[in-house]
Design an enzyme around this catalytic site. Structure first.
Site, PDB file in Angstrom:
ATOM      1  N   HIS A 126       0.970  -0.937   0.090  1.00  0.00           N
ATOM      2  CA  HIS A 126      -0.027   0.039  -0.146  1.00  0.00           C
ATOM      3  C   HIS A 126       0.870   1.002  -0.026  1.00  0.00           C
ATOM      4  O   HIS A 126       2.002   1.213   0.604  1.00  0.00           O
ATOM      5  CB  HIS A 126      -0.740  -0.025   1.301  1.00  0.00           C
ATOM      6  N   ASP A 200       3.048  -3.326   8.501  1.00  0.00           N
ATOM      7  CA  ASP A 200       1.927  -2.479   8.075  1.00  0.00           C
ATOM      8  C   ASP A 200       0.592  -3.644   8.604  1.00  0.00           C
ATOM      9  O   ASP A 200       0.309  -4.438   7.754  1.00  0.00           O
ATOM     10  CB  ASP A 200       1.966  -2.042   6.606  1.00  0.00           C
ATOM     11  N   GLN A 203      -4.397  -4.030   7.441  1.00  0.00           N
ATOM     12  CA  GLN A 203      -5.223  -5.311   7.188  1.00  0.00           C
ATOM     13  C   GLN A 203      -5.478  -6.331   7.968  1.00  0.00           C
ATOM     14  O   GLN A 203      -6.602  -7.015   8.284  1.00  0.00           O
ATOM     15  CB  GLN A 203      -5.081  -5.615   5.593  1.00  0.00           C
ATOM     16  N   LYS A 226     -10.046   0.676  10.735  1.00  0.00           N
ATOM     17  CA  LYS A 226     -10.168  -0.427  10.270  1.00  0.00           C
ATOM     18  C   LYS A 226     -10.290  -1.743  11.197  1.00  0.00           C
ATOM     19  O   LYS A 226     -10.478  -2.903  10.953  1.00  0.00           O
ATOM     20  CB  LYS A 226      -9.001  -1.007   9.228  1.00  0.00           C
ATOM     21  N   CYS A 368      -4.856   2.301  -3.468  1.00  0.00           N
ATOM     22  CA  CYS A 368      -3.685   2.801  -2.890  1.00  0.00           C
ATOM     23  C   CYS A 368      -2.714   1.873  -3.170  1.00  0.00           C
ATOM     24  O   CYS A 368      -1.456   1.648  -2.385  1.00  0.00           O
ATOM     25  CB  CYS A 368      -3.496   3.539  -1.556  1.00  0.00           C
TER      26      CYS A 368
HETATM   27  N1  PLP Z   1      -1.839  -0.180   4.880  1.00  0.00           N
HETATM   28  C1  PLP Z   1      -2.632  -1.066   4.421  1.00  0.00           C
HETATM   29  C2  PLP Z   1      -2.423  -2.510   4.009  1.00  0.00           C
HETATM   30  C3  PLP Z   1      -4.039  -0.492   4.023  1.00  0.00           C
HETATM   31  O1  PLP Z   1      -5.016  -1.238   3.296  1.00  0.00           O
HETATM   32  C4  PLP Z   1      -4.362   1.007   4.296  1.00  0.00           C
HETATM   33  C5  PLP Z   1      -5.540   1.488   3.980  1.00  0.00           C
HETATM   34  O2  PLP Z   1      -6.244   1.078   3.186  1.00  0.00           O
HETATM   35  C6  PLP Z   1      -3.261   1.610   4.855  1.00  0.00           C
HETATM   36  C7  PLP Z   1      -1.895   1.060   5.103  1.00  0.00           C
HETATM   37  C8  PLP Z   1      -3.477   2.901   5.509  1.00  0.00           C
HETATM   38  O3  PLP Z   1      -4.426   3.068   6.346  1.00  0.00           O
HETATM   39  P1  PLP Z   1      -4.851   4.741   6.881  1.00  0.00           P
HETATM   40  O4  PLP Z   1      -5.674   5.272   5.605  1.00  0.00           O
HETATM   41  O5  PLP Z   1      -5.781   4.458   7.831  1.00  0.00           O
HETATM   42  O6  PLP Z   1      -3.515   5.347   7.224  1.00  0.00           O
END
Ligand code: PLP
Length: 435
Positions: A126, A200, A203, A226, A368
């Site tokens: 992401h 990260d 998910q 999330k 993203c």
């Molecule tokens: N990392 C992953 C794997 C994600 O799916 C997302 C959001 O879709 C993010 C990071 C970013 O999350 P946030 O928008 O809450 O910062």
């Protein structure tokens, strides 16, 4: 026929009640339908227990860390307790710092501002786990994920050996395919080269129990919105030394011990990186979500989401022209999530149709993760459906039946060049429409 195949499968009930479970949404064709929220991977609805906890806190809402009033004492105690609950939920080590931030993106930017060397990432990440390292550290090295998951674990080996490695930053689960990465193996690879590993967990954390101590993970980032809490709060948990040595992420009140016009003595962790008034409600909401998820049998949660995920993927496999995106053939564990394309139907039309005519929420886009979509789908957009603890099999069956109808008969409504319903007779809830 999709409808018949899924109807005969055993019903799967929600595991936990979520706020808005009874919501009905308007349809362009008239009337309303129960909201089938299959966009959980983007933002999950608050658990009912989270909403209740926030309602309990709000009457006491008062200045935090500073005030002398009883409300302040409650707010401050709630913030401290939230930090401890979150630490327990992710298996933090005693000396780990629990930094309360805005979301995963913020958490990884904070860590990027503290990393003392190169950062190695896979090319499937992401943007939140790609861009901060290039921007702040300026020394990102990107490794292509290999064709198999097994080889992907070994892929960063050379780069970690060649670089002045400080950190391997990987996702716990792909937000595009739901495939899980073998974190213990990746931690071992990083540590063998004297590097650390940051995960990260945006998910992964909402769907699988993550014990950072047991897995050897040095840093874990995740988002409240999330993990079944409202927007606006997130977490970075991990080793304290780099964070303690880094300049404060947000300079200002709360991050200091003493200030003169010429000098400042910065506070210790975690306050050092939490300048400004903290989001106590957000932190308490995350902690309440951690309590509720932590009380679930982890096997039961995984089984619930796997059953729904398999139902989804099996249904898509029967749908003419549908293709589900995957990174690896040998990935055995996948979240309850499928990203797919439909031949000759643009992703955004599919998503708008599902919402407008069926009350089914999914997401269309590149999620993203542009580099990964470039690899898996020539850069074109796709549709993602995702489940969580509040999802039942009816939600999935309705999606599959609606897709089946689309493939066989096309939409019943008309859509403009941007694939938005035209006309769109649906009105927003009264309190929002009254402008
Ligand atoms: N990392 C992953 C794997 C994600 O799916 C997302 C959001 O879709 C993010 C990071 C970013 O999350 P946030 O928008 O809450 O910062």
């Amino acid at each position: 026929m999709i409808q018949q195949a899924t109807r005969t499968a055993e019903a799967v009930r929600p595991l936990l009640p979520v706020t808005g479970a009874d919501l009905r949404v308007p349809l362009v064709t008239g009337g309303s339908a129960p909201y089938a929220n299959l966009d959980i991977a983007a933002s999950a609805p608050a658990l009912a227990s989270v909403t209740a906890r926030v309602a309990e806190l709000l009457p006491y809402y008062a200045s935090v860390n500073r005030g002398a009033g009883f409300g302040s004492a409650v707010s401050t105690a709630a913030l401290d307790a939230a930090r401890r609950t979150i630490a327990r939920f992710v298996g933090a080590r005693d000396d780990d710092s629990v930094q309360l931030v805005r979301h995963t993106t913020d958490a990884l930017n904070l860590l990027a501002s503290a990393v003392p060397g190169d950062v190695v990432v896979l090319d499937l990440e992401h943007h939140a786990n790609l861009l901060p390292w290039a921007r702040v550290a300026g020394r990102r090295r990107t490794v292509a994920a290999s064709a198999t998951l097994a080889a992907t674990v070994a892929a960063p080996d050379d780069d970690l050996a060649r670089a002045l490695p400080a950190l391997l930053a990987v996702t716990g689960a792909s937000n595009v395919t739901g495939e899980l990465l073998p974190l213990a193996g990746l931690a071992e690879v990083a540590h063998r080269h004297g590097a650390r590993i940051a995960v990260d967990g945006a998910q992964l954390v909402p769907h699988r129990r993550v014990d950072i101590g047991a897995l050897g993970i040095d840093y874990l980032a995740f988002s409240g919105h999330k993990v079944y809490a409202p927007y606006g709060a997130g977490v970075l948990v991990g080793r304290p030394d780099w964070l303690a040595a880094a300049p404060p992420y947000l300079a200002g009140g709360g991050a200091v011990r003493a200030v003169t016009l010429d000098e400042v003595t910065w506070a210790d962790l975690p306050a050092r990186h939490e300048g400004g008034t903290p989001n106590v409600v957000g932190a308490v909401a995350i902690a309440a979500a951690c309590e509720a998820l932590g009380a679930l049998d982890p096997g039961e949660q995984a089984a619930h989401e796997s059953a729904l995920g398999e139902r989804l993927r099996d249904g898509l496999a029967e749908l003419p022209g549908a293709r589900v995106l995957r990174i690896w053939d040998d990935a055995t564990d996948t979240l309850g999530l499928a990203t797919f394309t439909l031949a000759s139907r643009p992703a955004s039309l599919v998503a708008q149709y599902l919402s407008a005519e069926h009350g089914v929420a999914v997401r269309a886009g590149r999620f993203c993760a542009h580099p990964l979509l470039a690899r898996l789908n020539s850069g074109a957009t796709a549709v993602r459906a995702s489940v969580g603890v509040g999802t039942d099999s009816d939600d999935v069956d309705r999606l599959l039946a609606a897709l089946d109808a689309l493939v066989r008969s096309g939409p019943r409504w008309t859509y403009d060049a941007d694939h938005l319903p035209a006309p769109d007779p649906r009105s927003l809830p009264g309190w929002l429409a009254r402008e």
